[in-house]
Design a protein around this motif. Structure first.
Motif, mmCIF file in Angstrom:
data_model
loop_
_atom_site.group_PDB
_atom_site.id
_atom_site.type_symbol
_atom_site.label_atom_id
_atom_site.label_comp_id
_atom_site.label_asym_id
_atom_site.label_seq_id
_atom_site.Cartn_x
_atom_site.Cartn_y
_atom_site.Cartn_z
ATOM 1 N N THR A 27 -10.431 -5.945 -69.805
ATOM 2 C CA THR A 27 -9.673 -5.161 -68.830
ATOM 3 C C THR A 27 -8.666 -6.038 -68.098
ATOM 4 N N ASN A 28 -7.812 -5.374 -67.324
ATOM 5 C CA ASN A 28 -6.964 -6.057 -66.348
ATOM 6 C C ASN A 28 -7.156 -5.360 -65.012
ATOM 7 N N ILE A 29 -7.108 -6.135 -63.943
ATOM 8 C CA ILE A 29 -7.216 -5.563 -62.602
ATOM 9 C C ILE A 29 -5.848 -4.990 -62.254
ATOM 10 N N ILE A 30 -5.764 -3.675 -62.164
ATOM 11 C CA ILE A 30 -4.463 -3.058 -61.902
ATOM 12 C C ILE A 30 -4.279 -2.672 -60.436
ATOM 13 N N GLU A 31 -5.376 -2.703 -59.685
ATOM 14 C CA GLU A 31 -5.252 -2.358 -58.265
ATOM 15 C C GLU A 31 -6.344 -3.038 -57.449
#
Length: 180
Positions: A27-31
């Motif tokens: 995943t990527n931390i988007i918020e």
């Protein structure tokens, strides 16, 4: 210019939501949302909660492209009026380590021995979003079963472990493309 809207075509139907299957996800931390601060627990701890939104990587998981996972990272600030033990903040440390958050080191005396220790931020106020948003992160999830206020059974994916995604790339999550 007005926006066309036909109330006869609008639906009040709820989408059928299904949590993701338990497992490991890239995943990527988007918020990095507004943290909750000074939460008291039943065990006498004072905590802050970091609220992060993760987006599953579509290249690694094409069937889940764009799906999101909402995760809470707990920071234990004190337990019954005393400093927390290292065990109290192990998951918090693992999260910071996985995203390579910069941590200071200091000498400290522990049980009569002087050692170099990592200094964790003392709460959400000492966490900076520029070191979090966009970062790659591998997470292991599990299904949490719960009941809503109306007595209906619900399921949510929760993060059990945070790990570094060694070959993962940070993503740009700026919101400059908003129309206002």
């Amino acid at each position: 210019m007005p926006i066309p809207f036909n109330p006869k075509e609008a639906t009040t139907e709820k989408k059928d939501f299904k949590p993701i299957v338990d497992g490991k996800y890239f995943t990527n931390i988007i918020e990095y949302g507004e943290p909750k601060v000074d939460i008291s627990t039943k065990k006498g701890a004072m905590c802050d909660i970091l609220k992060i939104t993760l987006q599953i990587d579509g290249e690694k998981h094409p069937e889940l492209d764009g799906r999101r996972i909402w995760a809470d990272v707990w920071i234990t600030k004190e337990v019954n009026g005393k400093n927390p033990s290292s065990n109290d903040n192990l998951k918090f440390y693992k999260f910071l380590e996985a995203i390579e958050y910069p941590l200071e080191q200091e000498e400290a005396e522990i049980n009569g021995t002087t050692k170099m220790v990592k200094m964790l931020p003392q709460g959400a106020k000492e966490i900076f979003s520029e070191y979090i948003t966009g970062k790659p992160l591998m997470v292991t999830t599990y299904t949490d079963n719960w009941t809503d206020k109306d007595g209906n059974p619900k399921q949510t994916a929760k993060v059990k472990y945070f790990e570094e995604w060694k070959s993962g790339k940070a993503v740009d999550v700026t919101e400059d493309d908003l129309p206002f």
